[in-house]
Design an enzyme around this catalytic site. Structure first.
Site, PDB file in Angstrom:
ATOM      1  N   LEU A 141      -0.485 -20.604  39.820  1.00 36.72           N
ATOM      2  CA  LEU A 141      -0.396 -20.228  39.028  1.00 36.72           C
ATOM      3  C   LEU A 141      -0.255 -18.603  40.074  1.00 36.72           C
ATOM      4  O   LEU A 141      -0.806 -17.516  39.511  1.00 36.72           O
ATOM      5  CB  LEU A 141      -0.142 -18.896  37.714  1.00 36.72           C
ATOM      6  CG  LEU A 141       0.427 -19.692  36.922  1.00 36.72           C
ATOM      7  CD1 LEU A 141      -0.561 -19.663  35.148  1.00 36.72           C
ATOM      8  CD2 LEU A 141       2.280 -18.947  36.388  1.00 36.72           C
ATOM      9  N   GLU A 183       1.986 -24.298  30.331  1.00 34.66           N
ATOM     10  CA  GLU A 183       0.625 -25.240  30.422  1.00 34.66           C
ATOM     11  C   GLU A 183       0.634 -25.770  29.117  1.00 34.66           C
ATOM     12  O   GLU A 183       0.108 -26.837  28.351  1.00 34.66           O
ATOM     13  CB  GLU A 183       0.136 -23.553  30.054  1.00 34.66           C
ATOM     14  CG  GLU A 183      -0.077 -22.977  30.846  1.00 34.66           C
ATOM     15  CD  GLU A 183      -1.022 -23.504  32.278  1.00 34.66           C
ATOM     16  OE1 GLU A 183      -0.881 -24.817  32.934  1.00 34.66           O
ATOM     17  OE2 GLU A 183      -1.555 -22.423  33.287  1.00 34.66           O
TER      18      GLU A 183
END
Length: 125
Positions: free
Chosen positions: A16, A85
């Site tokens: 990210l 996630e």
């Protein structure tokens, strides 16, 4: 989630981060600020195809970015990051746990942030 934690920024350390593949997919157009930051008491592992962070009081710091989402994008972004996630509150199959930790910015200021850390079953592997 407590009201105080409702719109915490995110500490990101892997895919990210700016320049990494999930940054553009999930964060582009949804971010109010990105600042270099570090998290003490943690170790970063390459993992099986994705990085993961394991908490270790004797280690660190792990370098990453503190990402502040636009308020209008926050709830949807939080839900998408939880899916990315592989995190669901209380699920024993989680790959990551979303926890609140204090990170340090380059100027020495600190901020509370959401951090995805390896779930116990991943950290033990």
């Amino acid at each position: 989630m407590s009201p105080a934690a409702a719109q915490l920024p995110f500490f990101v350390y892997g895919t990210l981060r700016p320049g990494e593949p999930n940054h553009d997919v999930h964060l582009r157009g949804r971010v109010a600020a990105e600042e270099p930051a570090r998290l003490a008491g943690a170790v970063l592992y390459a993992g099986p195809g994705y990085p993961y962070l394991v908490e270790d009081p004797e280690a660190g710091p792990v370098r990453g970015e503190l990402i502040t989402a636009l308020p209008s994008a926050y709830d949807r972004l939080l839900a998408e990051l939880d899916v990315l996630e592989d995190y669901a509150p209380g699920d024993p199959r989680n790959l990551y746990e979303r926890v609140v930790r204090e990170v340090t910015l380059l100027d020495g200021a600190t901020a509370r942030a959401w951090v995805y850390v390896a779930a116990a079953r991943v950290a033990a592997g």
